[in-house]
Motif scaffolding. Sequence first.
Motif, short mmCIF file in Angstrom:
data_model
loop_
_atom_site.label_atom_id
_atom_site.label_comp_id
_atom_site.label_asym_id
_atom_site.label_seq_id
_atom_site.Cartn_x
_atom_site.Cartn_y
_atom_site.Cartn_z
N SER A 10 23.07 -9.34 10.55
CA SER A 10 23.00 -9.70 11.97
C SER A 10 24.08 -10.70 12.37
O SER A 10 24.36 -10.84 13.56
N ASP A 11 24.69 -11.38 11.41
CA ASP A 11 25.79 -12.28 11.76
C ASP A 11 26.91 -12.21 10.72
O ASP A 11 26.69 -11.83 9.57
N LYS A 12 28.10 -12.58 11.16
CA LYS A 12 29.32 -12.43 10.36
C LYS A 12 29.29 -13.30 9.11
O LYS A 12 29.77 -12.90 8.05
N SER A 13 28.76 -14.52 9.25
CA SER A 13 28.74 -15.44 8.11
C SER A 13 27.86 -14.89 6.98
O SER A 13 28.18 -15.04 5.80
N ALA A 14 26.75 -14.23 7.34
CA ALA A 14 25.88 -13.62 6.32
C ALA A 14 26.62 -12.50 5.60
O ALA A 14 26.48 -12.32 4.38
N LEU A 15 27.42 -11.73 6.35
CA LEU A 15 28.22 -10.67 5.72
C LEU A 15 29.23 -11.25 4.75
O LEU A 15 29.40 -10.74 3.63
N ARG A 16 29.91 -12.34 5.17
CA ARG A 16 30.91 -12.98 4.29
C ARG A 16 30.27 -13.46 2.99
O ARG A 16 30.83 -13.29 1.91
N ARG A 17 29.08 -14.07 3.12
CA ARG A 17 28.38 -14.55 1.92
C ARG A 17 28.01 -13.38 1.01
O ARG A 17 28.13 -13.45 -0.21
N HIS A 18 27.54 -12.28 1.62
CA HIS A 18 27.15 -11.10 0.86
C HIS A 18 28.33 -10.49 0.11
O HIS A 18 28.20 -10.08 -1.05
N ILE A 19 29.48 -10.42 0.75
CA ILE A 19 30.67 -9.80 0.14
C ILE A 19 31.06 -10.52 -1.15
O ILE A 19 31.57 -9.90 -2.09
N ARG A 20 30.77 -11.83 -1.21
CA ARG A 20 31.10 -12.58 -2.42
C ARG A 20 30.27 -12.14 -3.62
O ARG A 20 30.63 -12.40 -4.76
N ILE A 21 29.12 -11.46 -3.37
CA ILE A 21 28.34 -10.87 -4.48
C ILE A 21 29.17 -9.78 -5.13
O ILE A 21 29.21 -9.64 -6.35
N HIS A 22 29.89 -8.99 -4.31
CA HIS A 22 30.73 -7.90 -4.83
C HIS A 22 32.02 -8.45 -5.44
O HIS A 22 32.45 -8.01 -6.51
N SER A 23 32.64 -9.41 -4.74
CA SER A 23 33.96 -9.91 -5.20
C SER A 23 33.83 -10.95 -6.32
O SER A 23 34.78 -11.16 -7.08
N GLY A 24 32.64 -11.58 -6.42
CA GLY A 24 32.46 -12.63 -7.42
C GLY A 24 33.10 -13.94 -7.02
O GLY A 24 33.12 -14.90 -7.81
N GLU A 25 33.62 -14.01 -5.80
CA GLU A 25 34.30 -15.22 -5.34
C GLU A 25 33.30 -16.37 -5.18
O GLU A 25 32.24 -16.22 -4.59
N LYS A 26 33.68 -17.54 -5.71
CA LYS A 26 32.88 -18.75 -5.56
C LYS A 26 33.83 -19.89 -5.22
O LYS A 26 34.25 -20.66 -6.09
N PRO A 27 34.17 -20.02 -3.93
CA PRO A 27 35.23 -20.95 -3.55
C PRO A 27 34.83 -22.43 -3.46
O PRO A 27 35.69 -23.28 -3.27
N TYR A 28 33.53 -22.73 -3.61
CA TYR A 28 33.07 -24.11 -3.43
C TYR A 28 32.73 -24.74 -4.79
O TYR A 28 31.76 -24.35 -5.43
N GLU A 29 33.55 -25.71 -5.20
CA GLU A 29 33.43 -26.29 -6.55
C GLU A 29 32.85 -27.70 -6.50
O GLU A 29 33.23 -28.53 -5.66
N CYS A 30 31.93 -27.97 -7.42
CA CYS A 30 31.31 -29.30 -7.52
C CYS A 30 32.30 -30.27 -8.17
O CYS A 30 32.85 -29.99 -9.24
N ILE A 31 32.50 -31.44 -7.54
CA ILE A 31 33.45 -32.43 -8.06
C ILE A 31 32.89 -33.17 -9.28
O ILE A 31 33.63 -33.82 -10.02
N TYR A 32 31.56 -33.05 -9.51
CA TYR A 32 30.94 -33.76 -10.63
C TYR A 32 30.95 -32.93 -11.92
O TYR A 32 31.21 -33.47 -13.00
#
Length: 484
Positions: A354-376
């Motif tokens: 229903s929204d574009k951001s949900a689609l972007r998050r879903h696509i990362r399941i296929h691409s395996g992309e994890k762009p947000y890294e924990c600094i700790y």
Amino acid sequence: MNGGQKINVCKDCGKRFSSSSHLKRHMRSHSGEKPHPCEHCGKRFSEKSYLKNHIQIHTGEKPFACEYCDKRFASNSYLKIHIRSHTGEHLYACNHCGKGFSMSSGLKKHIRNHTGEKPYPCKLCGKRFSLKTGVNRHIKIHTGEKPHECKDCGKRFAEKCHLKKHSQTHTGEKPYACKYCGRCFFTKDVLKAHVRIHTGEKPFDCDYCKASFSGYSSLKKHIRMHTGEKPYKCNSCGKCFADSGSLNGHIRIHTSEKPYPCKDCGKQFLLNSDLNIHIRTHTGEKPYACMHCNRRFAANANLKSHIRTHTGEKPYSCEHCGKCFSGSSYLKTHIRTHTGEKPYDCKYCEAKFSDKSALRRHIRIHSGEKPYECIYCGKCFPVSKSLREHIRIHTGEKPYSCTHCNERFAANTNLKVHMRTHTGEKPYSCEHCGKCFSRSSDLKIHIRTHTGEKPYACKYCEAKFSNNSALKRHIQIHSGEKNV
């Protein structure tokens, strides 16, 4: 002689004139008569003086020079008006608000903002306009006429000013600079609107509510929220819009056109405004500051939404359930929970969102992309929200507290689930047997008892399980045989 009296009356509008010749010329404004043709191009004029000025466009003659700059003009009247831009002289003042104008025609047009007079109707649909230029532009919406063509790309425009503005996207010319920050703009009007960001001036007030705006076009768009007017219709799907910019952006969804490329990374955009906001991801520029907490934003829309977190304002209400939202985009997404609309398709599978951001998050399941890294600890996440919640494991922060028992949580979703232990709410029901659950994850696991699905497989044997916790318990059987 009539002693200066105006005894010649127009039978159409009642306007009076001191001479019959003046009345005769005036009558042509009603009849549309233009008896004076140009011998070069055939264009016709109601006055001989207008024709004389027009002919100088063909001859290039500009005999009247400005004493302040090098600019030249075809007529003395144009020169006089231009000189006022140097002297700052405003001969004509508005009786309603005191605003001054260098031309009487400018004052006449302005007064219609106060009186609401719209003397120019569209012959095709009846819509009325305060300016003749406004109705002329509007008629081209009906006729589809676009007589002005770009010599660089062939794109056509209904108005010459729109072509001129478009041509600057090829040349890169931005001749109007802001004296406060140095930023440059394609047109003088856009510069004026921008300067009001610095001065805080908002001269355009809404008659329906207390909202004020820095630009008249922003006010017009806002008023349509009250009236519900959406005069711009898409020829492809029939969807209507409150402003032409939104329609143009929407049409590109059908054509897949993205005419605004980023010079730094090549990414293309539907709208020039989206490109400008994107460029700030490269420059780091965040020109919009919050007056409450000094947080800065790259886009004014983001600042407005943020300010509502301080004020608590939620001006957008759902017509289906009455729920209110701080941003129109949140409301649009929410309405789709009622309509069931899911316009965003995944290109890898059949999933819809229903929204574009949900689609972007879903696509990362296929691409395996994890762009947000924990600094700790270096752990990566596909969405920023998951990273923020994870960081609280390291910091110990638990900003969400239960009003019933004061237990605190690192994530708002965990608090919501916990609250159901107090309220007894179980909003997730099984379509097979009607059993209800307080968490959607528990419902998913339960449904597998009906479907027989067992997606969790043991890597040591052929056993499969319907949930991850059952798999973990099973693996402990192998822990004596394998070093798990």
